[in-house]
Design a protein around this motif. Structure first.
Motif, PDB file in Angstrom:
ATOM      1  N   VAL A  98      -5.851  15.712  63.327  1.00 22.88           N
ATOM      2  CA  VAL A  98      -5.904  15.949  61.888  1.00 22.88           C
ATOM      3  C   VAL A  98      -4.750  16.887  61.552  1.00 22.88           C
ATOM      4  CG1 VAL A  98      -7.279  16.818  59.967  1.00 22.88           C
ATOM      5  CG2 VAL A  98      -8.406  15.627  61.862  1.00 22.88           C
ATOM      6  N   ALA A 101      -2.392  18.609  58.517  1.00 21.50           N
ATOM      7  CA  ALA A 101      -2.182  18.953  57.107  1.00 21.50           C
ATOM      8  C   ALA A 101      -0.696  18.942  56.802  1.00 21.50           C
ATOM      9  CB  ALA A 101      -2.749  20.341  56.833  1.00 21.50           C
ATOM     10  N   LEU A 156      -6.743  12.224  54.149  1.00 23.44           N
ATOM     11  CA  LEU A 156      -7.922  12.984  53.741  1.00 23.44           C
ATOM     12  C   LEU A 156      -7.465  13.982  52.692  1.00 23.44           C
ATOM     13  CD1 LEU A 156     -10.942  13.681  54.335  1.00 23.44           C
ATOM     14  CD2 LEU A 156     -10.082  15.351  55.967  1.00 23.44           C
ATOM     15  N   THR A 157      -8.206  14.098  51.614  1.00 22.99           N
ATOM     16  CA  THR A 157      -7.806  15.012  50.548  1.00 22.99           C
ATOM     17  C   THR A 157      -9.025  15.487  49.789  1.00 22.99           C
ATOM     18  OG1 THR A 157      -6.277  15.306  48.689  1.00 22.99           O
ATOM     19  CG2 THR A 157      -7.446  13.214  48.808  1.00 22.99           C
ATOM     20  N   MET A 181      -3.479  15.098  55.830  1.00 22.77           N
ATOM     21  CA  MET A 181      -4.333  15.799  54.883  1.00 22.77           C
ATOM     22  C   MET A 181      -3.515  16.455  53.786  1.00 22.77           C
ATOM     23  SD  MET A 181      -7.025  18.842  55.617  1.00 22.77           S
ATOM     24  CE  MET A 181      -7.904  17.823  56.747  1.00 22.77           C
ATOM     25  N   THR A 218      -9.043  21.789  50.703  1.00 20.73           N
ATOM     26  CA  THR A 218      -9.548  20.969  51.803  1.00 20.73           C
ATOM     27  C   THR A 218      -8.899  21.383  53.122  1.00 20.73           C
ATOM     28  OG1 THR A 218      -9.841  19.164  50.235  1.00 20.73           O
ATOM     29  CG2 THR A 218      -9.956  18.595  52.561  1.00 20.73           C
ATOM     30  N   CYS A 248     -10.953  22.786  56.384  1.00 16.30           N
ATOM     31  CA  CYS A 248     -10.801  22.200  57.723  1.00 16.30           C
ATOM     32  C   CYS A 248     -10.320  23.232  58.730  1.00 16.30           C
ATOM     33  CB  CYS A 248      -9.838  21.015  57.682  1.00 16.30           C
ATOM     34  SG  CYS A 248     -10.621  19.493  57.133  1.00 16.30           S
TER      35      CYS A 248
END
Length: 197
Positions: free
Chosen positions: A4, A6, A67-68, A132, A137, A141
């Motif tokens: 994941v 960002a 993902l947001t 992301m 968010t 995370c």
């Protein structure tokens, strides 16, 4: 394992948007060069420097799902139902927006929590990364130990006020790994691994 990651554009003083959610200044580098990088959405093309073009092409090739948060999704009008990277997008929200879910869309609103959204995005990404967006968010995370890497597109700008990228990080201080650096025009691309205990 699916990572994941960002990634956000950010001013030198740590802001990703102004007080009215405006992002033009921190996103200027996407349209300040002479190299075209088309996206999945017809008619939407980035115009960046050669170094940034190479960076963006590599990033778009790595991402298998996005993902947001709801705020970012609302600002982008849910990308018209298709994220510009051409991958499924998962939006963390407390409430399904009016008019959703929609058929034939790759944008999914997840109302049963952050962990569920991360799990769904990872399943969709397969052996690629989950990208992301959205400072809140990203912070959630990071606090939950679900983030593997932070990529910042740092622009030479001092906004002075606005929405911070890393506001109220719960487990600070947090030491990150050594960065990789790509110098663009009007932007420096930084990538930091999140060190796990």
């Amino acid at each position: 394992m699916t990572k994941v990651v960002a990634f956000m554009s950010m001013s030198l003083d740590g802001y990703v948007a102004d007080l009215e959610d405006g992002v033009d200044e921190v996103f200027d580098w996407y349209f300040a060069g002479d190299v075209d990088v088309p996206t999945f959405n017809p008619g939407f093309t980035f115009h960046v420097s050669e170094a940034s073009a190479e960076h963006l092409r590599a990033l778009m090739g790595e991402v298998g799902a996005m993902l947001t948060g709801r705020r970012t999704s609302d600002r982008a009008d849910a990308w018209g139902g298709q994220h510009p990277f051409g991958v499924p997008a998962y939006v963390v929200t407390h409430q399904m927006p009016e008019g959703w879910p929609r058929p034939d869309t790759a944008v999914h609103f997840v109302t049963d929590g952050l962990e569920s959204a991360v799990a769904q995005a990872k399943a969709a990404a397969g052996d690629k990364i989950v990208g992301m967006h959205g400072p809140d968010t990203i912070r959630q995370c990071l606090d939950a130990g679900l983030l593997d890497e932070i990529r910042v597109d740092l622009v030479p700008l001092l906004l002075g006020s606005g929405i911070r990228m890393f506001d109220r990080v719960g487990n600070a201080p947090l030491t990150l790994g050594n960065p990789t650096v790509v110098e663009g025009v009007g932007v420096t691309h930084l990538s930091y691994p999140v060190l796990k205990e």
